[in-house]
Design a protein around this motif. Structure first.
Motif, PDB file in Angstrom:
ATOM      1  N   LYS A  87       0.819  -1.201   0.000  1.00 22.39           N
ATOM      2  CA  LYS A  87       0.000   0.000   0.000  1.00 22.39           C
ATOM      3  C   LYS A  87       0.860   1.261   0.000  1.00 22.39           C
ATOM      4  O   LYS A  87       2.019   1.246   0.410  1.00 22.39           O
ATOM      5  N   GLN A  88       0.271   2.341  -0.482  1.00 21.10           N
ATOM      6  CA  GLN A  88       0.910   3.639  -0.430  1.00 21.10           C
ATOM      7  C   GLN A  88      -0.151   4.681  -0.083  1.00 21.10           C
ATOM      8  O   GLN A  88      -1.349   4.403  -0.116  1.00 21.10           O
ATOM      9  N   SER A  89       0.317   5.857   0.275  1.00 17.20           N
ATOM     10  CA  SER A  89      -0.588   6.938   0.660  1.00 17.20           C
ATOM     11  C   SER A  89      -0.336   8.144  -0.232  1.00 17.20           C
ATOM     12  O   SER A  89       0.811   8.454  -0.554  1.00 17.20           O
ATOM     13  N   ASP A  90      -1.403   8.814  -0.617  1.00 14.30           N
ATOM     14  CA  ASP A  90      -1.294  10.057  -1.376  1.00 14.30           C
ATOM     15  C   ASP A  90      -1.226  11.271  -0.460  1.00 14.30           C
ATOM     16  O   ASP A  90      -1.168  12.404  -0.941  1.00 14.30           O
ATOM     17  N   GLU A  91      -1.210  11.018   0.860  1.00 18.39           N
ATOM     18  CA  GLU A  91      -1.250  12.125   1.809  1.00 18.39           C
ATOM     19  C   GLU A  91      -0.025  12.216   2.704  1.00 18.39           C
ATOM     20  O   GLU A  91       0.274  13.271   3.240  1.00 18.39           O
ATOM     21  N   ARG A  92       0.689  11.100   2.876  1.00 16.88           N
ATOM     22  CA  ARG A  92       1.839  11.116   3.777  1.00 16.88           C
ATOM     23  C   ARG A  92       2.745   9.923   3.516  1.00 16.88           C
ATOM     24  O   ARG A  92       2.360   8.982   2.810  1.00 16.88           O
ATOM     25  N   ILE A  93       3.942   9.979   4.061  1.00 14.47           N
ATOM     26  CA  ILE A  93       4.875   8.865   3.978  1.00 14.47           C
ATOM     27  C   ILE A  93       4.536   7.856   5.073  1.00 14.47           C
ATOM     28  O   ILE A  93       4.491   8.204   6.261  1.00 14.47           O
ATOM     29  N   LEU A  94       4.300   6.625   4.676  1.00 13.50           N
ATOM     30  CA  LEU A  94       3.987   5.574   5.631  1.00 13.50           C
ATOM     31  C   LEU A  94       5.267   5.034   6.275  1.00 13.50           C
ATOM     32  O   LEU A  94       6.346   5.081   5.687  1.00 13.50           O
ATOM     33  N   THR A  95       5.126   4.507   7.474  1.00 16.88           N
ATOM     34  CA  THR A  95       6.275   3.979   8.213  1.00 16.88           C
ATOM     35  C   THR A  95       6.170   2.462   8.345  1.00 16.88           C
ATOM     36  O   THR A  95       5.081   1.898   8.453  1.00 16.88           O
ATOM     37  N   THR A  96       7.317   1.824   8.366  1.00 17.60           N
ATOM     38  CA  THR A  96       7.387   0.382   8.565  1.00 17.60           C
ATOM     39  C   THR A  96       8.712   0.058   9.240  1.00 17.60           C
ATOM     40  O   THR A  96       9.441   0.961   9.662  1.00 17.60           O
ATOM     41  N   HIS A  97       9.034  -1.209   9.358  1.00 19.49           N
ATOM     42  CA  HIS A  97      10.352  -1.616   9.859  1.00 19.49           C
ATOM     43  C   HIS A  97      10.728  -2.894   9.133  1.00 19.49           C
ATOM     44  O   HIS A  97      10.003  -3.354   8.240  1.00 19.49           O
ATOM     45  N   VAL A  98      11.852  -3.494   9.489  1.00 17.49           N
ATOM     46  CA  VAL A  98      12.387  -4.584   8.681  1.00 17.49           C
ATOM     47  C   VAL A  98      12.033  -5.959   9.227  1.00 17.49           C
ATOM     48  O   VAL A  98      12.271  -6.962   8.556  1.00 17.49           O
ATOM     49  N   GLY A  99      11.431  -6.028  10.403  1.00 21.96           N
ATOM     50  CA  GLY A  99      10.908  -7.319  10.842  1.00 21.96           C
ATOM     51  C   GLY A  99      11.132  -7.669  12.281  1.00 21.96           C
ATOM     52  O   GLY A  99      10.182  -7.863  13.031  1.00 21.96           O
ATOM     53  N   SER A 100      12.388  -7.763  12.713  1.00 19.36           N
ATOM     54  CA  SER A 100      12.646  -8.202  14.084  1.00 19.36           C
ATOM     55  C   SER A 100      12.609  -7.024  15.043  1.00 19.36           C
ATOM     56  O   SER A 100      13.140  -5.948  14.752  1.00 19.36           O
ATOM     57  N   LEU A 101      11.975  -7.251  16.192  1.00 17.03           N
ATOM     58  CA  LEU A 101      11.834  -6.232  17.230  1.00 17.03           C
ATOM     59  C   LEU A 101      12.245  -6.836  18.571  1.00 17.03           C
ATOM     60  O   LEU A 101      12.229  -8.062  18.742  1.00 17.03           O
ATOM     61  N   PRO A 102      12.618  -6.005  19.539  1.00 13.71           N
ATOM     62  CA  PRO A 102      13.079  -6.523  20.835  1.00 13.71           C
ATOM     63  C   PRO A 102      12.075  -7.480  21.473  1.00 13.71           C
ATOM     64  O   PRO A 102      10.871  -7.225  21.482  1.00 13.71           O
ATOM     65  N   ARG A 103      12.603  -8.572  22.004  1.00 16.73           N
ATOM     66  CA  ARG A 103      11.788  -9.562  22.699  1.00 16.73           C
ATOM     67  C   ARG A 103      11.838  -9.299  24.203  1.00 16.73           C
ATOM     68  O   ARG A 103      12.708  -8.573  24.685  1.00 16.73           O
ATOM     69  N   THR A 104      10.928  -9.898  24.936  1.00 17.54           N
ATOM     70  CA  THR A 104      10.942  -9.765  26.394  1.00 17.54           C
ATOM     71  C   THR A 104      12.067 -10.617  26.975  1.00 17.54           C
ATOM     72  O   THR A 104      12.510 -11.603  26.371  1.00 17.54           O
ATOM     73  N   GLU A 105      12.526 -10.254  28.174  1.00 15.40           N
ATOM     74  CA  GLU A 105      13.595 -11.019  28.820  1.00 15.40           C
ATOM     75  C   GLU A 105      13.145 -12.452  29.104  1.00 15.40           C
ATOM     76  O   GLU A 105      13.920 -13.403  28.972  1.00 15.40           O
ATOM     77  N   GLN A 106      11.894 -12.620  29.506  1.00 16.31           N
ATOM     78  CA  GLN A 106      11.384 -13.965  29.761  1.00 16.31           C
ATOM     79  C   GLN A 106      11.459 -14.828  28.504  1.00 16.31           C
ATOM     80  O   GLN A 106      11.900 -15.982  28.555  1.00 16.31           O
ATOM     81  N   LEU A 107      11.063 -14.268  27.368  1.00 16.30           N
ATOM     82  CA  LEU A 107      11.068 -15.031  26.133  1.00 16.30           C
ATOM     83  C   LEU A 107      12.492 -15.352  25.694  1.00 16.30           C
ATOM     84  O   LEU A 107      12.779 -16.477  25.252  1.00 16.30           O
ATOM     85  N   ILE A 108      13.407 -14.399  25.818  1.00 15.97           N
ATOM     86  CA  ILE A 108      14.800 -14.644  25.446  1.00 15.97           C
ATOM     87  C   ILE A 108      15.383 -15.795  26.261  1.00 15.97           C
ATOM     88  O   ILE A 108      16.064 -16.678  25.727  1.00 15.97           O
ATOM     89  N   GLU A 109      15.090 -15.801  27.558  1.00 12.51           N
ATOM     90  CA  GLU A 109      15.603 -16.866  28.423  1.00 12.51           C
ATOM     91  C   GLU A 109      15.077 -18.230  27.986  1.00 12.51           C
ATOM     92  O   GLU A 109      15.831 -19.216  27.921  1.00 12.51           O
ATOM     93  N   LEU A 110      13.797 -18.299  27.654  1.00 11.68           N
ATOM     94  CA  LEU A 110      13.210 -19.572  27.231  1.00 11.68           C
ATOM     95  C   LEU A 110      13.776 -20.021  25.889  1.00 11.68           C
ATOM     96  O   LEU A 110      14.080 -21.207  25.694  1.00 11.68           O
ATOM     97  N   LEU A 111      13.937 -19.094  24.937  1.00 14.05           N
ATOM     98  CA  LEU A 111      14.498 -19.447  23.641  1.00 14.05           C
ATOM     99  C   LEU A 111      15.945 -19.910  23.776  1.00 14.05           C
ATOM    100  O   LEU A 111      16.380 -20.843  23.092  1.00 14.05           O
ATOM    101  N   ASP A 112      16.694 -19.247  24.662  1.00 12.40           N
ATOM    102  CA  ASP A 112      18.081 -19.661  24.896  1.00 12.40           C
ATOM    103  C   ASP A 112      18.142 -21.069  25.472  1.00 12.40           C
ATOM    104  O   ASP A 112      18.963 -21.895  25.047  1.00 12.40           O
ATOM    105  N   ARG A 113      17.295 -21.337  26.436  1.00  8.65           N
ATOM    106  CA  ARG A 113      17.291 -22.665  27.058  1.00  8.65           C
ATOM    107  C   ARG A 113      16.928 -23.736  26.039  1.00  8.65           C
ATOM    108  O   ARG A 113      17.546 -24.806  25.999  1.00  8.65           O
TER     109      ARG A 113
END
Length: 385
Positions: free
Chosen positions: A2-28
């Motif tokens: 999608k695009q907008s005729d009124e403004r520049i849209l924002t996005t990101h590239v995919g990965s975002l910070p995880r919670t400490e609890q989740l990081i610990e479980l994934l590491d284990r």
């Protein structure tokens, strides 16, 4: 896309910070320890809800689940494909890191090690786990409903055949090229599933640039371009039944704070990237090594139907960009492309590509995305008023 005729849209590239609890479980789990599946599922659900809510809070228009359930942006595929075993094998070093061994040893002690344990293909690969991508999409949709937020569009990331072939080992296929196309054949299942669910498919293919100074550092430029072209062909083969406008391609020179003086020039590879059957490109720009690369688009203009998401926030420094700086960068790209409606605002790369490994502090990562949104608003006022 999608695009907008009124403004520049924002996005990101995919990965975002995880919670400490989740990081610990994934590491284990990654270390081979038994974990409570219900505990992990609950942690992923909570982390996904948090990622969705915070994207809305900082002003992201085109969102995803932040890759919360994945241990990394590409290594997750070993859990979805049959035919891998875990082995300790040599790892190629980045050419730029090799040039500065003292710095490398201090900054990347794990990277400069001579070997690592990673998946290795030992049999013909088969995609056997569609339930994981289905669960990701469903969790994301439930989080959107739960938080009562609205996004302009949603996307799901998936590793390209080429980046997988560069990141894991191969002891079964006769060549890396054959390995890449075998992966394309099987990853097609994931790509089509994402598209069938109405999501934008983001193909993560950093190998199209970054492997020039890693796996393929001993090739000539022309040989590397030929390799990149074959990897584009693999992407096109795997996505042949998906409309190009539903696909966006991300590539970069590697999400690490290194010298980067061995990076291949975008001007040399951009025409090859244009051979992808996609609707848009996400590319680094805030990285100071590549801040001049807008010139490549003057030499090789963006295809008429494509959108461009230049990185206007650096993901390899904890400096928070000023919104005016972000706006200036976006205005420059609007000038280069010639149409601000074809521009999206994005960071250079993911902000948490591997669980637990943060180049940027998690809270600073969110502040960077907020600056991204503020800068896009500023640029929109200049370009659309």
């Amino acid at each position: 896309m999608k695009q907008s005729d009124e403004r520049i849209l924002t996005t990101h590239v995919g990965s975002l910070p995880r919670t400490e609890q989740l990081i610990e479980l994934l590491d284990r789990r990654g270390e081979g320890n038994e974990i409570d599946r219900n505990e992990l599922d609950d942690a992923v659900r909570k982390a996904t809800t948090r990622a969705v809510r915070r994207q809305a809070e900082v002003g992201i228009d085109i969102a995803n689940d932040g890759e919360q359930s994945r241990p990394g942006f590409h290594i997750y595929v070993a859990d979805r494909l049959e035919g891998f075993s875990e082995q300790t094998i040599p790892r190629p070093l980045w050419a730029d890191v090799e040039d500065f061994p003292t710095y490398a040893g201090k900054a990347f002690p794990d990277i400069v090690s001579e070997a690592q344990t990673r998946p290795v293909a030992v049999d013909d690969l088969r995609y056997v786990d569609e339930s994981s991508v289905d669960a990701e999409i469903e969790r994301y949709r439930q989080a959107v409903d739960r938080t009562e937020v609205e996004f302009t569009e949603s996307f799901v990331t998936a590793a390209s055949p080429g980046v997988i072939a560069s990141s894991v080992g191969n002891e079964y296929y006769d060549s890396n090229d054959e390995f890449t196309f075998a992966l394309a054949r099987e990853m097609r299942n994931e790509y089509e599933r994402i598209a069938d669910e109405g999501m934008v498919l983001q193909i993560d293919a950093p190998d199209l640039l970054s492997e020039r100074h890693r796996k393929f550092k001993d090739l000539s430029l022309e040989e590397f371009k030929a390799t990149a072209r074959r990897r584009i062909e693999a992407i096109n083969e795997a996505t042949r039944d998906i409309p190009g406008e539903q696909i966006r391609l991300h590539t970069c020179w590697g999400n690490y704070e290194g010298p980067h003086h061995r990076d291949v020039s975008l001007e040399d590879v951009l025409p090859v990237l244009y051979e992808a059957d996609v609707g848009g490109l996400l590319i680094e720009y805030a990285n100071p090594r590549h801040h001049h690369e807008w010139r490549a688009f003057e030499e090789h203009p963006l295809p008429d139907e494509w959108r461009l998401a230049p990185g206007v926030v650096d993901v390899k420094t904890n400096i928070i960009e000023h919104p005016q700086t972000v706006a200036d960068r976006l205005c420059k790209w609007a000038e280069v492309v010639g149409d601000p409606t074809r521009i999206l605002a994005a960071p250079d790369c993911g902000l948490a590509t591997l669980a637990g490994h943060h180049v940027v502090d998690p809270e600073i990562a969110w502040a960077k995305l907020e600056a991204l949104s503020q800068g896009a608003d500023n640029a929109s006022q200049r370009l659309f008023s």
